[in-house]
Design a protein around this motif. Structure first.
Motif, PDB file in Angstrom:
ATOM      1  N   GLY A 144      -2.081   5.332   6.123  1.00 27.65           N
ATOM      2  CA  GLY A 144      -2.304   6.035   4.859  1.00 27.65           C
ATOM      3  C   GLY A 144      -3.637   5.772   4.199  1.00 27.65           C
ATOM      4  O   GLY A 144      -3.798   6.026   3.004  1.00 27.65           O
ATOM      5  N   THR A 145      -4.614   5.290   4.970  1.00 29.28           N
ATOM      6  CA  THR A 145      -5.934   5.023   4.385  1.00 29.28           C
ATOM      7  C   THR A 145      -6.937   6.081   4.834  1.00 29.28           C
ATOM      8  O   THR A 145      -6.678   6.866   5.756  1.00 29.28           O
ATOM      9  N   THR A 146      -8.096   6.049   4.206  1.00 28.62           N
ATOM     10  CA  THR A 146      -9.182   6.934   4.618  1.00 28.62           C
ATOM     11  C   THR A 146      -9.618   6.597   6.047  1.00 28.62           C
ATOM     12  O   THR A 146     -10.108   7.471   6.752  1.00 28.62           O
ATOM     13  N   ILE A 187      -8.874   1.737  -3.861  1.00 29.93           N
ATOM     14  CA  ILE A 187      -8.386   3.076  -3.513  1.00 29.93           C
ATOM     15  C   ILE A 187      -9.539   4.077  -3.579  1.00 29.93           C
ATOM     16  O   ILE A 187     -10.133   4.286  -4.634  1.00 29.93           O
ATOM     17  N   SER A 188      -9.846   4.694  -2.453  1.00 31.60           N
ATOM     18  CA  SER A 188     -10.911   5.692  -2.435  1.00 31.60           C
ATOM     19  C   SER A 188     -10.441   6.971  -3.118  1.00 31.60           C
ATOM     20  O   SER A 188      -9.310   7.417  -2.921  1.00 31.60           O
ATOM     21  N   ARG A 223      -5.912  13.057  -2.444  1.00 38.67           N
ATOM     22  CA  ARG A 223      -5.179  12.258  -3.443  1.00 38.67           C
ATOM     23  C   ARG A 223      -5.292  12.868  -4.836  1.00 38.67           C
ATOM     24  O   ARG A 223      -4.384  12.727  -5.654  1.00 38.67           O
ATOM     25  N   GLU A 228     -17.704   6.506   0.102  1.00 43.09           N
ATOM     26  CA  GLU A 228     -16.443   6.702  -0.631  1.00 43.09           C
ATOM     27  C   GLU A 228     -16.553   5.905  -1.926  1.00 43.09           C
ATOM     28  O   GLU A 228     -17.315   4.949  -1.998  1.00 43.09           O
ATOM     29  N   TYR A 280     -14.314   3.944  -5.022  1.00 38.03           N
ATOM     30  CA  TYR A 280     -13.005   3.461  -5.473  1.00 38.03           C
ATOM     31  C   TYR A 280     -12.778   3.824  -6.939  1.00 38.03           C
ATOM     32  O   TYR A 280     -13.710   3.780  -7.745  1.00 38.03           O
ATOM     33  N   SER A 296      -6.491  -0.926  -6.034  1.00 37.92           N
ATOM     34  CA  SER A 296      -6.310  -1.435  -4.681  1.00 37.92           C
ATOM     35  C   SER A 296      -7.408  -0.945  -3.752  1.00 37.92           C
ATOM     36  O   SER A 296      -7.119  -0.538  -2.634  1.00 37.92           O
ATOM     37  N   ASP A 346     -12.843  -0.322   5.570  1.00 41.26           N
ATOM     38  CA  ASP A 346     -13.941  -0.300   4.604  1.00 41.26           C
ATOM     39  C   ASP A 346     -14.995  -1.379   4.933  1.00 41.26           C
ATOM     40  O   ASP A 346     -14.629  -2.512   5.267  1.00 41.26           O
ATOM     41  N   TRP A 361       0.807  -1.229   0.000  1.00 38.79           N
ATOM     42  CA  TRP A 361       0.000   0.000   0.000  1.00 38.79           C
ATOM     43  C   TRP A 361       0.841   1.281   0.000  1.00 38.79           C
ATOM     44  O   TRP A 361       0.695   2.111  -0.888  1.00 38.79           O
TER      45      TRP A 361
HETATM   46  N1  LYS Z   1     -10.398   2.486   0.572  1.00 40.45           N
HETATM   47  C1  LYS Z   1      -9.454   2.847   1.569  1.00 40.45           C
HETATM   48  C2  LYS Z   1      -8.544   3.929   1.095  1.00 40.45           C
HETATM   49  O1  LYS Z   1      -8.479   4.205  -0.037  1.00 40.45           O
HETATM   50  C3  LYS Z   1      -8.633   1.654   2.038  1.00 40.45           C
HETATM   51  C4  LYS Z   1      -7.782   1.025   1.021  1.00 40.45           C
HETATM   52  C5  LYS Z   1      -6.840   0.017   1.603  1.00 40.45           C
HETATM   53  C6  LYS Z   1      -6.260  -0.836   0.553  1.00 40.45           C
HETATM   54  N2  LYS Z   1      -5.365  -1.830   1.039  1.00 40.45           N
HETATM   55  O2  LYS Z   1      -7.838   4.519   1.857  1.00 40.45           O
END
Ligand code: LYS
Length: 273
Positions: free
Chosen positions: A155-157, A108-109, A114, A225, A227, A106, A197, A89
């Motif tokens: 580093g995640t939401t 990813i929100s 970002r 959120e 992705y 991944s 999530d 990540w």
């Molecule tokens: N969706 C969340 C984000 O973007 C968690 C993602 C974690 C992926 N391993 O931060």
């Protein structure tokens, strides 16, 4: 004698040319748009963090999951070959930025933060954070996290949301390299809750009933959120893959994959709002 060799070589070249022409002959849709002169498709390198079931995780060393099946449909639509790399990540972000991978896939929100550094595809999945706790916990809402040890994936939401409630430099926020490790920390009693999530938490709880975890929803504190695929800013791939994603959403292929994983129909229209 020389002439014979020459002719033989010529015949070989002719056969090779003929065979490779046959190889692409059947490919009469526009899949060839990303093929080179030999009908060879371009290979895109996709980066992921394969510790986030059901989106991407390792099964006997192979990266599988919803995101993997989804991107397979998108790549088929766009006419690319691809390779998924489990870069992790945190390293995924610089890898996208410096072009080590063509894009990130991944769960990813798409966030404003970002979007300052990256471009995102159109959304392909709706998600919401929730709180995972041991059954019977007195944590029943996001506010109840105050004073508790809370695990998040770095580093995640999830981290950002918990920081909003507990304060940015709160030592009670424990950051882990993967969500899987954060959940393990809760099994060990190192943290009292994990914020992640919804789909990931729900799947974990229902697949591991003997660990006696439950999920706490808090839609007041956790907004929806979405992705997206994450590209380097200005990447030409965005427009092309947006088109392919929309085709996969519209053709029913997306719904098919979604139902396979979640057992019910997705709200495709909601993704397009
Ligand atoms: N969706 C969340 C984000 O973007 C968690 C993602 C974690 C992926 N391993 O931060």
């Amino acid at each position: 004698k020389m002439k014979g060799k020459f002719l033989f070589g010529f015949a070989i070249l002719f056969v090779i040319g003929f065979l490779s022409a046959c190889g692409t002959g059947g490919d009469n849709n526009d899949d060839s748009q990303n093929a080179d002169g030999n009908g060879q498709k371009e290979t895109l390198i996709i980066g992921t963090d394969a510790a986030f079931a059901p989106f991407e995780y390792l099964d006997k060393g192979e990266i599988v999951g919803f995101d993997v099946d989804f991107i397979d449909a998108v790549m088929t639509e766009a006419g690319y070959d691809y390779e998924i790399k489990n870069v992790g990540w945190d390293p995924l972000f610089p890898s996208v930025e410096n072009g080590d991978v063509d894009f990130g896939l991944s769960a990813i929100s798409i966030t404003d933060d970002r979007m300052e550094t990256y471009d995102f595809s159109v959304p392909y999945f709706e998600s919401r954070l929730l709180i995972m706790v041991p059954e019977g916990s007195n944590i029943q809402s996001a506010e109840d996290l105050e004073g508790k040890l809370v695990g998040v994936q770095n580093g995640t939401t999830g981290q950002t949301a918990v920081e909003k409630i507990l304060g940015e430099n709160n030592e009670n926020i424990k950051k882990y390299e993967t969500t899987a490790v954060a959940i393990m920390a809760m099994q060990n009693g190192d943290v009292e809750a994990v914020v992640t999530d919804n789909t990931v938490a729900e799947e974990y709880v229902s697949n591991n009933p003997n660990e006696k975890f439950e999920v706490i929803e808090d839609p007041e504190n956790f907004a929806p959120e979405y992705y997206g695929l994450m590209f380097k800013k200005g990447s030409d791939l965005k427009a092309e893959l947006d088109e392919a994603i929309n085709a996969v959403l519209d053709s029913g292929k997306y719904a098919e994959i979604y139902e396979e994983y979640f057992g019910y129909e997705p709200d495709v229209e909601a993704l397009k709002e």
